[in-house]
Design a protein around this motif. Sequence first.
Motif, PDB file in Angstrom:
ATOM      1  N   GLY A 161       0.447  -1.514   0.129  1.00 42.16           N
ATOM      2  CA  GLY A 161       0.293   0.351  -0.148  1.00 42.16           C
ATOM      3  C   GLY A 161       1.021   0.969  -0.181  1.00 42.16           C
ATOM      4  N   VAL A 162       0.501   2.402  -0.337  1.00 39.37           N
ATOM      5  CA  VAL A 162       1.297   3.381  -0.214  1.00 39.37           C
ATOM      6  C   VAL A 162       1.888   3.620   1.142  1.00 39.37           C
ATOM      7  CG1 VAL A 162       0.584   5.960   0.063  1.00 39.37           C
ATOM      8  CG2 VAL A 162      -0.540   5.067  -2.041  1.00 39.37           C
ATOM      9  N   GLU A 163       0.556   3.582   1.693  1.00 35.64           N
ATOM     10  CA  GLU A 163       1.431   3.671   3.286  1.00 35.64           C
ATOM     11  C   GLU A 163       2.356   3.054   3.835  1.00 35.64           C
ATOM     12  OE1 GLU A 163      -2.100   3.019   2.726  1.00 35.64           O
ATOM     13  OE2 GLU A 163      -2.717   4.238   3.232  1.00 35.64           O
ATOM     14  N   ASP A 164       2.616   1.449   3.663  1.00 33.26           N
ATOM     15  CA  ASP A 164       3.733   0.922   3.888  1.00 33.26           C
ATOM     16  C   ASP A 164       5.079   1.625   3.131  1.00 33.26           C
ATOM     17  OD1 ASP A 164       1.724  -0.973   4.559  1.00 33.26           O
ATOM     18  OD2 ASP A 164       1.354  -2.331   2.532  1.00 33.26           O
ATOM     19  N   PHE A 165       4.658   1.918   1.773  1.00 31.70           N
ATOM     20  CA  PHE A 165       5.721   2.902   0.446  1.00 31.70           C
ATOM     21  C   PHE A 165       6.639   3.516   1.684  1.00 31.70           C
ATOM     22  CE2 PHE A 165       7.438   4.727  -2.321  1.00 31.70           C
ATOM     23  CZ  PHE A 165       8.083   4.498  -2.981  1.00 31.70           C
ATOM     24  N   ALA A 166       5.655   4.765   1.870  1.00 31.77           N
ATOM     25  CA  ALA A 166       5.955   5.587   2.794  1.00 31.77           C
ATOM     26  C   ALA A 166       6.776   5.608   3.808  1.00 31.77           C
ATOM     27  CB  ALA A 166       4.257   6.334   3.382  1.00 31.77           C
ATOM     28  N   ILE A 167       6.163   4.429   5.045  1.00 28.67           N
ATOM     29  CA  ILE A 167       6.755   4.230   6.310  1.00 28.67           C
ATOM     30  C   ILE A 167       8.190   4.142   5.985  1.00 28.67           C
ATOM     31  CG2 ILE A 167       6.906   2.081   7.856  1.00 28.67           C
ATOM     32  CD1 ILE A 167       3.430   2.789   7.889  1.00 28.67           C
ATOM     33  N   ALA A 168       8.859   2.241   4.741  1.00 27.03           N
ATOM     34  CA  ALA A 168       9.736   2.150   4.520  1.00 27.03           C
ATOM     35  C   ALA A 168      10.191   3.255   4.247  1.00 27.03           C
ATOM     36  CB  ALA A 168       8.962   1.155   3.449  1.00 27.03           C
ATOM     37  N   GLY A 169      10.215   4.015   3.308  1.00 24.91           N
ATOM     38  CA  GLY A 169      10.644   5.890   3.283  1.00 24.91           C
ATOM     39  C   GLY A 169      11.588   6.413   4.196  1.00 24.91           C
ATOM     40  N   ALA A 170      10.317   6.905   5.708  1.00 22.69           N
ATOM     41  CA  ALA A 170      10.751   7.591   7.325  1.00 22.69           C
ATOM     42  C   ALA A 170      11.583   6.732   7.089  1.00 22.69           C
ATOM     43  CB  ALA A 170       9.427   7.035   7.530  1.00 22.69           C
ATOM     44  N   LEU A 171      12.223   4.842   7.504  1.00 17.27           N
ATOM     45  CA  LEU A 171      12.649   4.567   8.315  1.00 17.27           C
ATOM     46  C   LEU A 171      14.206   4.793   7.787  1.00 17.27           C
ATOM     47  CD1 LEU A 171      11.188   1.065   8.260  1.00 17.27           C
ATOM     48  CD2 LEU A 171      11.504   2.687  10.553  1.00 17.27           C
ATOM     49  N   ILE A 172      14.250   4.850   5.706  1.00 17.74           N
ATOM     50  CA  ILE A 172      15.876   5.516   5.806  1.00 17.74           C
ATOM     51  C   ILE A 172      15.898   6.849   5.893  1.00 17.74           C
ATOM     52  CG2 ILE A 172      16.576   5.862   3.304  1.00 17.74           C
ATOM     53  CD1 ILE A 172      15.163   3.081   2.107  1.00 17.74           C
ATOM     54  N   ILE A 173      15.112   7.880   5.860  1.00 16.92           N
ATOM     55  CA  ILE A 173      15.631   8.784   6.028  1.00 16.92           C
ATOM     56  C   ILE A 173      15.682   8.953   7.620  1.00 16.92           C
ATOM     57  CG2 ILE A 173      14.057  11.331   6.319  1.00 16.92           C
ATOM     58  CD1 ILE A 173      12.199  10.246   4.456  1.00 16.92           C
ATOM     59  N   PHE A 174      14.829   8.315   8.549  1.00 16.56           N
ATOM     60  CA  PHE A 174      15.306   7.991   9.788  1.00 16.56           C
ATOM     61  C   PHE A 174      17.219   7.782  10.175  1.00 16.56           C
ATOM     62  CE2 PHE A 174      16.016   6.370  14.044  1.00 16.56           C
ATOM     63  CZ  PHE A 174      14.823   7.509  14.767  1.00 16.56           C
ATOM     64  N   ALA A 175      17.610   6.595   9.614  1.00 14.49           N
ATOM     65  CA  ALA A 175      18.921   6.176   9.582  1.00 14.49           C
ATOM     66  C   ALA A 175      19.558   7.760   8.842  1.00 14.49           C
ATOM     67  CB  ALA A 175      18.675   5.230   8.105  1.00 14.49           C
ATOM     68  N   ILE A 176      19.236   7.567   7.553  1.00 17.47           N
ATOM     69  CA  ILE A 176      20.503   9.250   6.984  1.00 17.47           C
ATOM     70  C   ILE A 176      20.729   9.969   8.013  1.00 17.47           C
ATOM     71  CG2 ILE A 176      19.969  11.302   5.496  1.00 17.47           C
ATOM     72  CD1 ILE A 176      18.666   9.039   3.718  1.00 17.47           C
ATOM     73  N   GLY A 177      19.170  10.802   8.563  1.00 17.91           N
ATOM     74  CA  GLY A 177      19.276  11.594  10.561  1.00 17.91           C
ATOM     75  C   GLY A 177      19.822  11.114  10.951  1.00 17.91           C
ATOM     76  N   ALA A 178      19.518  10.035  11.372  1.00 16.16           N
ATOM     77  CA  ALA A 178      20.452   9.321  13.007  1.00 16.16           C
ATOM     78  C   ALA A 178      22.550   9.377  12.375  1.00 16.16           C
ATOM     79  CB  ALA A 178      20.097   8.289  13.197  1.00 16.16           C
ATOM     80  N   GLU A 179      22.151   9.032  11.422  1.00 17.60           N
ATOM     81  CA  GLU A 179      23.744   9.348  10.571  1.00 17.60           C
ATOM     82  C   GLU A 179      24.384  10.391  10.705  1.00 17.60           C
ATOM     83  OE1 GLU A 179      26.189   6.629   7.285  1.00 17.60           O
ATOM     84  OE2 GLU A 179      25.151   8.693   6.615  1.00 17.60           O
ATOM     85  N   MET A 180      23.365  11.812  10.307  1.00 20.40           N
ATOM     86  CA  MET A 180      24.119  12.780  10.532  1.00 20.40           C
ATOM     87  C   MET A 180      24.309  13.726  12.072  1.00 20.40           C
ATOM     88  SD  MET A 180      21.988  14.285   7.314  1.00 20.40           S
ATOM     89  CE  MET A 180      22.423  16.280   7.141  1.00 20.40           C
ATOM     90  N   ILE A 181      23.860  13.097  12.351  1.00 20.78           N
ATOM     91  CA  ILE A 181      23.669  13.593  14.428  1.00 20.78           C
ATOM     92  C   ILE A 181      24.435  12.354  14.795  1.00 20.78           C
ATOM     93  CG2 ILE A 181      22.960  14.362  16.752  1.00 20.78           C
ATOM     94  CD1 ILE A 181      19.750  14.356  14.575  1.00 20.78           C
ATOM     95  N   LEU A 182      25.584  11.440  14.865  1.00 18.30           N
ATOM     96  CA  LEU A 182      26.114  10.749  15.475  1.00 18.30           C
ATOM     97  C   LEU A 182      27.104  10.517  15.005  1.00 18.30           C
ATOM     98  CD1 LEU A 182      23.070   8.319  16.404  1.00 18.30           C
ATOM     99  CD2 LEU A 182      24.170  10.617  18.360  1.00 18.30           C
TER     100      LEU A 182
END
Length: 196
Positions: free
Chosen positions: A67-88
């Motif tokens: 579903g579109v929601e599943d796709f959005a959640i997968a994208g959110a997890l990747i964005i979260f990982a990039i953000g964590a990498e930048m901060i930490l």
Amino acid sequence: MFDLKEILSVSLILFSVIDILGSIPIIVNLRQKVGHIQSEKATLAAGILMILFLFAGKSILGLFGIGVEDFAIAGALIIFAIGAEMILGVELFKSDPEAKDGASIVPIAFPLIAGAGTLTTILTLKAEFDQINIAIGILLNLILVYIVLKSTGWLERKIGKTGLDVLRRIFGIILLSIAVKIFKTNAFPIGVDSGI
């Protein structure tokens, strides 16, 4: 039907969702890690994804039972990982010396440019605007994306190492917030709508 007002509306909506200017610290950070980012390849890959989603988005996801929601959640997890990498300051996206141009596709083309937010926005825009006007809006945004990607070396020199370090952490926090928002909106749609 070709409509200048629709094109302008679509272009502005996509510009705010793609937020290529806000992604500059992330792009510079990736460029420092892999040495070179192929602007043409990243822009082309993002463009293909966006046009594909414009004409066959729901059908493509439906083939995989996603579903579109599943796709959005997968994208959110990747964005979260990039953000964590930048901060930490940790390295989650390992750079392969044999495939330095890989960073042009992931995570730049997806999910930074043609991310879950952009692709779901394109699907949403179809309900309100003509496909031709959305396609032109996508093209205009891709031209801007290409210009920004090509200018990262110049921007890096102008901002400086300390400035980039500060920006990277600030945008890392913003990315984490965006990821959490996308996740909440798509994982708990009822709770979000009712204010829970």
